[in-house]
Scaffold this motif. Sequence first.
Motif, PDB file in Angstrom:
ATOM      1  N   ILE A 161       2.507 -15.220  -6.889  1.00  0.00           N
ATOM      2  CA  ILE A 161       0.908 -14.410  -6.993  1.00  0.00           C
ATOM      3  C   ILE A 161       0.028 -15.256  -7.196  1.00  0.00           C
ATOM      4  O   ILE A 161      -1.259 -14.273  -7.423  1.00  0.00           O
ATOM      5  N   SER A 257       8.677  -7.165  -8.134  1.00  0.00           N
ATOM      6  CA  SER A 257       8.203  -6.320  -6.925  1.00  0.00           C
ATOM      7  C   SER A 257       7.125  -6.614  -6.319  1.00  0.00           C
ATOM      8  O   SER A 257       7.559  -5.888  -4.793  1.00  0.00           O
ATOM      9  N   ASP A 258       6.000  -7.870  -6.855  1.00  0.00           N
ATOM     10  CA  ASP A 258       5.107  -8.136  -5.217  1.00  0.00           C
ATOM     11  C   ASP A 258       6.120  -9.192  -4.164  1.00  0.00           C
ATOM     12  O   ASP A 258       5.841  -9.349  -3.324  1.00  0.00           O
ATOM     13  N   THR A 259       6.840 -10.120  -4.962  1.00  0.00           N
ATOM     14  CA  THR A 259       7.835 -10.599  -3.699  1.00  0.00           C
ATOM     15  C   THR A 259       8.836  -9.543  -3.353  1.00  0.00           C
ATOM     16  O   THR A 259       9.011  -9.963  -2.300  1.00  0.00           O
ATOM     17  N   HIS A 280      -0.120  -9.471   0.158  1.00  0.00           N
ATOM     18  CA  HIS A 280       0.143  -9.782  -1.292  1.00  0.00           C
ATOM     19  C   HIS A 280      -0.445  -8.755  -1.297  1.00  0.00           C
ATOM     20  O   HIS A 280      -1.524  -8.058  -1.173  1.00  0.00           O
ATOM     21  N   LEU A 281      -0.456  -8.342  -3.096  1.00  0.00           N
ATOM     22  CA  LEU A 281      -0.887  -7.111  -3.476  1.00  0.00           C
ATOM     23  C   LEU A 281      -2.670  -7.773  -3.955  1.00  0.00           C
ATOM     24  O   LEU A 281      -3.250  -6.796  -4.122  1.00  0.00           O
ATOM     25  N   HIS A 282      -2.895  -8.722  -4.602  1.00  0.00           N
ATOM     26  CA  HIS A 282      -3.676  -9.121  -5.164  1.00  0.00           C
ATOM     27  C   HIS A 282      -4.347  -9.085  -3.281  1.00  0.00           C
ATOM     28  O   HIS A 282      -5.666  -8.271  -3.488  1.00  0.00           O
ATOM     29  N   ILE A 299      -4.766  -6.404 -12.286  1.00  0.00           N
ATOM     30  CA  ILE A 299      -3.723  -6.804 -11.927  1.00  0.00           C
ATOM     31  C   ILE A 299      -2.806  -6.892 -13.651  1.00  0.00           C
ATOM     32  O   ILE A 299      -1.751  -7.340 -13.391  1.00  0.00           O
ATOM     33  N   LEU A 341       1.403  -2.459   0.236  1.00  0.00           N
ATOM     34  CA  LEU A 341       2.243  -3.167  -0.150  1.00  0.00           C
ATOM     35  C   LEU A 341       3.724  -3.677   0.506  1.00  0.00           C
ATOM     36  O   LEU A 341       3.543  -4.428   0.563  1.00  0.00           O
TER      37      LEU A 341
END
Length: 358
Positions: A161, A257-259, A280-282, A299, A341
């Motif tokens: 992240i 969650s992102d992973t 990724h989320l960002h 975030i 995502l």
Amino acid sequence: MLYLTLVVAFIASILLTPLVKRLAFRIGAVDRPNYRKVHARIMPRLGGLAIFGSFLIAYLFLQPKDPVSAAFESSLIPIEIAIIIGAFLIIVTGVLDDMLEITAKAKMLGQLAAAGVVVIGGGLEISFINLPFGGVLDFGYFSIPLTIIWIVGITNAINLIDGLDGLAAGVSTVALLTLTAMAFIMGDVFVMSTAAILAASSIGFLFYNFHPAKIFMGDTGALFLGFMISVLALMGFKNVTVVALIIPIIMLGVPISDTFFAIVRRVREKKSISEADKSHLHHCLLNIGFSHSQTVLIIYGISALFGLAALLFSQATLWGGILLIGVMLLAIELFVEVVGLAGKNYRPLINLVRMIGK
């Protein structure tokens, strides 16, 4: 004494970061722009060394001790020393990568060595868990590898992240503050003190790392913070119940969650799960139209909600906890589908709602 130590960590971080910035330029530990990067100029990326240095100064100043417990009866060395040795190995791995961009295998070797010191040397392992409806799940020979996998997994989740100014440092700080609060509730002075010191060091670094950043933490910082959070989370919930193991997973909801959805996304797109991308989320929030700072703050807010959920879960009844997890999973799935995502065409829940609506 703890309050004074936190001030020491905070001030040390503020004073050390400019020195580390100069060192990074001198030894060539810099991040150059490319198609995957958000920044447009060469940036020093050894900032994690300042976080580690300020943490170490405050840690040695306070010298927190973990009380003798059954969880560490098999330790070869005191867990406090094992953590410092493991952290040092992680820092060396991160510095080498920030300077030389070492291979993924070399980075993994450093992480496994650090985790091994804490698990095998310090005796930190989850050997069994008590199941909520009765019975015990004994991991047996798998206890050591499973604990190492947890540490390495969380270490890399924090690293993944680290894509925007202040993102990894801020998310880690929220997780550390949650850990501090939960350790206080549980009366675990060692975890509370250590997490608080690390949070103070990260906050000091954020003065230079929040957008527009003057320095990046690099792999040195992301791997160090991930390693420390993974170890402290295990130490803080070593009463080996299913609930105790779920709490740190909730607390680290953003990086986990992102992973997880990065893996889902790459499998759906028939790509290697280790292949880097800009989804990724960002990246998703930036694509929607949020600014750099807005994305980071959003975030932070999501991380804080996960932290609050972890606190609520720790105090909930069994059925209350099950309900909370169900609501969280539903909310996560909906959010993931809305922001894309797991991929642009991944919308099973939204499509199901639309079908029911018809």
